[in-house]
Design a protein around this motif. Structure first.
Motif, mmCIF file in Angstrom:
data_model
loop_
_atom_site.group_PDB
_atom_site.id
_atom_site.type_symbol
_atom_site.label_atom_id
_atom_site.label_comp_id
_atom_site.label_asym_id
_atom_site.label_seq_id
_atom_site.Cartn_x
_atom_site.Cartn_y
_atom_site.Cartn_z
ATOM 1 N N ASP A 59 0.005 18.715 -57.277
ATOM 2 C CA ASP A 59 -1.046 18.872 -58.278
ATOM 3 C C ASP A 59 -0.729 20.072 -59.168
ATOM 4 O O ASP A 59 -1.361 21.131 -59.084
ATOM 5 C CB ASP A 59 -2.400 19.067 -57.592
ATOM 6 C CG ASP A 59 -3.571 18.999 -58.570
ATOM 7 O OD1 ASP A 59 -3.317 18.972 -59.796
ATOM 8 O OD2 ASP A 59 -4.726 18.988 -58.120
ATOM 9 N N PRO A 60 0.250 19.941 -60.052
ATOM 10 C CA PRO A 60 0.661 21.083 -60.879
ATOM 11 C C PRO A 60 -0.406 21.560 -61.857
ATOM 12 O O PRO A 60 -0.420 22.734 -62.225
ATOM 13 C CB PRO A 60 1.893 20.556 -61.617
ATOM 14 C CG PRO A 60 1.784 19.066 -61.560
ATOM 15 C CD PRO A 60 1.099 18.763 -60.275
ATOM 16 N N ARG A 84 10.658 16.040 -53.516
ATOM 17 C CA ARG A 84 10.816 17.490 -53.599
ATOM 18 C C ARG A 84 11.293 17.968 -54.966
ATOM 19 O O ARG A 84 10.710 18.895 -55.540
ATOM 20 C CB ARG A 84 11.793 17.967 -52.522
ATOM 21 C CG ARG A 84 11.825 19.477 -52.369
ATOM 22 C CD ARG A 84 12.925 19.902 -51.415
ATOM 23 N NE ARG A 84 12.560 21.116 -50.704
ATOM 24 C CZ ARG A 84 13.417 21.838 -49.986
ATOM 25 N NH1 ARG A 84 14.678 21.455 -49.886
ATOM 26 N NH2 ARG A 84 13.039 22.923 -49.365
ATOM 27 N N GLU A 85 12.323 17.365 -55.501
ATOM 28 C CA GLU A 85 12.844 17.838 -56.783
ATOM 29 C C GLU A 85 11.806 17.692 -57.886
ATOM 30 O O GLU A 85 11.582 18.622 -58.668
ATOM 31 C CB GLU A 85 14.118 17.091 -57.159
ATOM 32 C CG GLU A 85 14.711 17.576 -58.468
ATOM 33 C CD GLU A 85 16.089 17.001 -58.754
ATOM 34 O OE1 GLU A 85 16.409 16.809 -59.945
ATOM 35 O OE2 GLU A 85 16.854 16.751 -57.799
ATOM 36 N N ALA A 86 11.151 16.545 -57.966
ATOM 37 C CA ALA A 86 10.139 16.330 -59.002
ATOM 38 C C ALA A 86 9.003 17.333 -58.876
ATOM 39 O O ALA A 86 8.501 17.867 -59.873
ATOM 40 C CB ALA A 86 9.602 14.901 -58.921
ATOM 41 N N MET A 91 6.413 22.430 -60.702
ATOM 42 C CA MET A 91 5.961 23.797 -60.452
ATOM 43 C C MET A 91 6.484 24.750 -61.520
ATOM 44 O O MET A 91 5.784 25.676 -61.924
ATOM 45 C CB MET A 91 6.445 24.269 -59.078
ATOM 46 C CG MET A 91 5.632 23.789 -57.901
ATOM 47 S SD MET A 91 3.914 24.369 -57.927
ATOM 48 C CE MET A 91 3.095 22.860 -58.483
ATOM 49 N N VAL A 92 7.701 24.536 -61.978
ATOM 50 C CA VAL A 92 8.253 25.392 -63.031
ATOM 51 C C VAL A 92 7.420 25.235 -64.301
ATOM 52 O O VAL A 92 7.100 26.222 -64.980
ATOM 53 C CB VAL A 92 9.732 25.048 -63.295
ATOM 54 C CG1 VAL A 92 10.269 25.863 -64.469
ATOM 55 C CG2 VAL A 92 10.578 25.307 -62.044
ATOM 56 N N ALA A 125 18.935 22.063 -59.397
ATOM 57 C CA ALA A 125 18.110 21.544 -60.494
ATOM 58 C C ALA A 125 16.916 22.456 -60.759
ATOM 59 O O ALA A 125 16.534 22.673 -61.919
ATOM 60 C CB ALA A 125 17.633 20.128 -60.159
ATOM 61 N N THR A 126 16.341 23.008 -59.712
ATOM 62 C CA THR A 126 15.191 23.900 -59.873
ATOM 63 C C THR A 126 15.622 25.207 -60.532
ATOM 64 O O THR A 126 14.927 25.724 -61.424
ATOM 65 C CB THR A 126 14.542 24.180 -58.509
ATOM 66 O OG1 THR A 126 14.213 22.940 -57.866
ATOM 67 C CG2 THR A 126 13.267 24.990 -58.674
ATOM 68 N N GLU A 127 16.745 25.766 -60.099
ATOM 69 C CA GLU A 127 17.260 26.983 -60.735
ATOM 70 C C GLU A 127 17.489 26.759 -62.230
ATOM 71 O O GLU A 127 17.126 27.598 -63.064
ATOM 72 C CB GLU A 127 18.566 27.421 -60.075
ATOM 73 C CG GLU A 127 18.414 28.051 -58.702
ATOM 74 C CD GLU A 127 19.714 28.696 -58.238
ATOM 75 O OE1 GLU A 127 20.640 28.824 -59.071
ATOM 76 O OE2 GLU A 127 19.802 29.081 -57.057
#
Length: 284
Positions: A59-60, A84-86, A91-92, A125-127
């Motif tokens: 829930d961003p 997880r990746e999505a 979150m970013v 990908a998150t970085e």
């Protein structure tokens, strides 16, 4: 007292340890978790040092509201799921929407789009998303956790997997938490930094079994598997495909040599030597 630091994962090993350390040092912060009511008693007893707000990786929109007013967020990576990746990329976006200036993110050693360990690709990908968003950041690239290595063994105390003779320089959770606290207390010094957090030694699975045997007094051993055998032996657990690949790639990443490097980053950040596997086992 106004919180300018937010801590995620506060019910887990890393986030919880970081939050407790900051509280002991008198550093105000916000506890971000799926059920903030769990923190009511702790918040009430903190004399205004702590507050809490809901955070759910799924829930961003709500999470962005919960992070509003924060300068820095310690972002512990999401639970290991197919989404997880999505969720982490969302979150970013939530961080930027909330106006957060800086993120300290628990990443993984040797992140790459071609990394052997499947979740190392997610961390990469998150970085990349954090950098594209223009956030000030520090990446804490943890190796596997020393605390978890004993759980690699089955009930028969055999560690099975296709790790071959590869080495892993696993790190203690306590050292990751100490490193995170050091960064959060002096964020400017570590801005745009990336630290690979490891233990003091690089171990084969055979050596892990030998240390477990010596410390516990019970006999452990490592049994090397082929990749096909690893899939077959885990099929009885009926995992989803992503889960199977994560399990097996844990061992093949060790075999690849990608996780063998020992760094001095824990000492650089914390001022103390990193814990060894034997240290961790004796602590527990």
């Amino acid at each position: 007292m106004t919180s300018t630091i937010g801590i995620t994962g506060v019910t887990g090993h890393i986030g919880g340890a970081v939050s407790r350390a900051l509280e002991e040092k008198g550093v105000a912060h916000r506890l971000l978790g799926r059920n903030p009511q769990r923190f009511d008693e702790r918040v009430a007893a903190s004399a205004g040092l702590l507050d809490s707000a809901p955070l759910d990786f799924a829930d961003p929109e709500q999470t962005a509201e919960s992070m509003t007013g924060l300068d820095t967020v310690f972002l512990v990576s999401a639970a290991e799921t197919a989404e997880r990746e999505a969720q982490q990329l969302a979150m970013v976006e939530a961080l930027t929407k909330a106006g957060v200036k800086r993120v300290v993110y628990t990443s993984f050693a040797s992140p790459s789009p071609k990394a052997t360990f499947t979740f190392a690709r997610t961390h990469y990908a998150t970085e990349q998303a954090i950098e594209r968003a223009g956030l000030e950041h520090t990446f804490l690239r943890d190796n596997f956790y020393l605390d978890v290595l004993p759980l690699f063994a089955g009930e028969d105390r055999v560690l099975r997997g296709p790790a071959g003779d590869g080495h892993v320089s696993a790190v203690a959770r306590a050292d990751v938490a100490d490193a995170a606290v050091a960064v959060l207390l002096d964020p400017q010094t570590h801005s745009r930094g990336a630290y690979t957090l490891t233990g003091p030694e690089s171990l084969t699975m055979t050596e892990v079994a030998e240390i477990l045997t010596r410390v516990t007094g019970q006999t452990y051993r490592y049994e090397a598997e082929t990749i096909d055998a690893a899939h077959e032996s885990r099929a009885v657990l009926d995992p989803e495909p992503w889960e199977m690949e994560a399990w097996v790639s844990t061992y093949t990443a060790i075999a690849s040599g990608e996780l063998a490097e020992v760094t001095d980053d824990v000492r650089e950040l914390t001022g103390h030597a990193p814990l060894s596997l034997e240290d961790v086992l004796r602590r527990h």
